[in-house]
Write a protein that holds these residues in place. Structure first.
Motif, PDB file in Angstrom:
ATOM      1  N   ASP A   5     -20.191  21.329  24.155  1.00  0.00           N
ATOM      2  CA  ASP A   5     -20.269  21.355  25.613  1.00  0.00           C
ATOM      3  C   ASP A   5     -19.973  19.986  26.221  1.00  0.00           C
ATOM      4  O   ASP A   5     -20.527  19.618  27.245  1.00  0.00           O
ATOM      5  N   GLU A  20     -12.949  20.984  24.496  1.00  0.00           N
ATOM      6  CA  GLU A  20     -14.398  21.147  24.517  1.00  0.00           C
ATOM      7  C   GLU A  20     -14.773  22.270  23.564  1.00  0.00           C
ATOM      8  O   GLU A  20     -14.205  23.360  23.631  1.00  0.00           O
ATOM      9  N   THR A  69     -17.542  24.737  22.969  1.00  0.00           N
ATOM     10  CA  THR A  69     -18.651  25.210  23.787  1.00  0.00           C
ATOM     11  C   THR A  69     -19.539  26.195  23.038  1.00  0.00           C
ATOM     12  O   THR A  69     -19.058  27.012  22.265  1.00  0.00           O
ATOM     13  N   SER A 123     -16.726  28.469  20.962  1.00  0.00           N
ATOM     14  CA  SER A 123     -15.379  28.604  21.517  1.00  0.00           C
ATOM     15  C   SER A 123     -14.808  27.217  21.754  1.00  0.00           C
ATOM     16  O   SER A 123     -15.556  26.244  21.891  1.00  0.00           O
ATOM     17  N   VAL A 124     -13.497  27.143  21.820  1.00  0.00           N
ATOM     18  CA  VAL A 124     -12.810  25.890  22.102  1.00  0.00           C
ATOM     19  C   VAL A 124     -11.946  26.101  23.338  1.00  0.00           C
ATOM     20  O   VAL A 124     -11.189  27.073  23.424  1.00  0.00           O
ATOM     21  N   LYS A 125     -12.081  25.192  24.281  1.00  0.00           N
ATOM     22  CA  LYS A 125     -11.280  25.236  25.501  1.00  0.00           C
ATOM     23  C   LYS A 125     -10.503  23.931  25.591  1.00  0.00           C
ATOM     24  O   LYS A 125     -11.096  22.851  25.526  1.00  0.00           O
ATOM     25  N   HIS A 183      -8.669  21.377  27.759  1.00  0.00           N
ATOM     26  CA  HIS A 183      -8.627  20.976  29.167  1.00  0.00           C
ATOM     27  C   HIS A 183      -7.331  20.249  29.526  1.00  0.00           C
ATOM     28  O   HIS A 183      -6.863  20.342  30.650  1.00  0.00           O
ATOM     29  N   ASP A 217      -3.675  31.938  25.872  1.00  0.00           N
ATOM     30  CA  ASP A 217      -5.013  31.508  26.293  1.00  0.00           C
ATOM     31  C   ASP A 217      -5.114  29.984  26.327  1.00  0.00           C
ATOM     32  O   ASP A 217      -5.713  29.421  27.246  1.00  0.00           O
ATOM     33  N   LYS A 273      -7.990  28.931  28.875  1.00  0.00           N
ATOM     34  CA  LYS A 273      -9.078  29.860  28.559  1.00  0.00           C
ATOM     35  C   LYS A 273      -9.664  29.507  27.194  1.00  0.00           C
ATOM     36  O   LYS A 273      -8.954  29.017  26.313  1.00  0.00           O
ATOM     37  N   PRO A 274     -10.938  29.787  27.008  1.00  0.00           N
ATOM     38  CA  PRO A 274     -11.537  29.515  25.700  1.00  0.00           C
ATOM     39  C   PRO A 274     -10.987  30.451  24.626  1.00  0.00           C
ATOM     40  O   PRO A 274     -10.682  31.607  24.905  1.00  0.00           O
ATOM     41  N   THR A 279     -11.665  31.465  20.296  1.00  0.00           N
ATOM     42  CA  THR A 279     -12.734  31.365  19.299  1.00  0.00           C
ATOM     43  C   THR A 279     -12.544  30.110  18.445  1.00  0.00           C
ATOM     44  O   THR A 279     -11.418  29.661  18.216  1.00  0.00           O
ATOM     45  N   TYR A 280     -13.647  29.596  17.989  1.00  0.00           N
ATOM     46  CA  TYR A 280     -13.631  28.418  17.115  1.00  0.00           C
ATOM     47  C   TYR A 280     -12.768  28.681  15.885  1.00  0.00           C
ATOM     48  O   TYR A 280     -11.954  27.846  15.494  1.00  0.00           O
TER      49      TYR A 280
END
Length: 160
Positions: free
Chosen positions: A4, A16, A18, A52-54, A56, A76, A81-82, A84-85
């Motif tokens: 986060d 990020e 998250t 999740s990974v976003k 930026h 995505d 958009k996030p 999945t890891y």
């Protein structure tokens, strides 16, 4: 803190990792839903499904450099958009002789003691929520926990 928080890579990627899905699961379980799903989390590796990974910044460059592996998550990533890891991690497999600055930075981020400590901290939060739910005065919740704790989940049973 790894989760986060935006991490800046030297390649220009800002991402990020998250734990929002895990926090939502805990809140949902505390409200009486998703209790079985929460109970199935027993080890740090189980948490990966809830991360999740976003991206930026720098998604376009990352997609260009990781094009052969970005297929299903490309849209995505580009939209911010996030993902999945696990899907994001799959971007970074390579041959030993391949130069991969994005992969090197990703592995430095997730393959160290601080990342492991963060996972352990998240697992402790899950275990605390599990304890609270097990000690509930609600008789139905207590019966469910008794049933869950005596069950063997597929990950707990040896394959051979």
């Amino acid at each position: 803190m790894y989760f986060d928080k935006i991490q800046q890579f030297q390649t220009g990627v800002a991402l990020e990792i998250t734990s929002a899905d895990l926090r939502a699961l805990i809140a949902d379980a505390m409200a009486g839903n998703s209790i079985l799903e929460l109970e199935q989390i027993r080890r740090p590796e189980d948490l990966h499904a809830y991360l999740s990974v976003k991206v930026h910044e720098g998604a376009e460059g990352l997609i260009k450099r990781r094009r052969p592996w970005a297929g299903k998550i490309k849209a995505d990533l580009a939209a911010g958009k996030p993902v999945t890891y696990g899907s994001f991690s799959n971007l970074f497999w390579r041959n030993l002789d391949e130069q991969d600055p994005d992969g090197d930075e990703w592995y430095r981020l997730v393959a160290n003691e601080r990342f492991d400590a963060e996972l352990t901290g998240l697992l402790n939060k899950v275990r605390a929520a599990q304890r609270i739910l097990r000690q509930s005065t609600d008789s139905l919740a207590r019966m469910n926990w008794a049933s869950f704790s005596s069950s063997a989940f597929p990950a707990d049973v040896p394959a051979f």
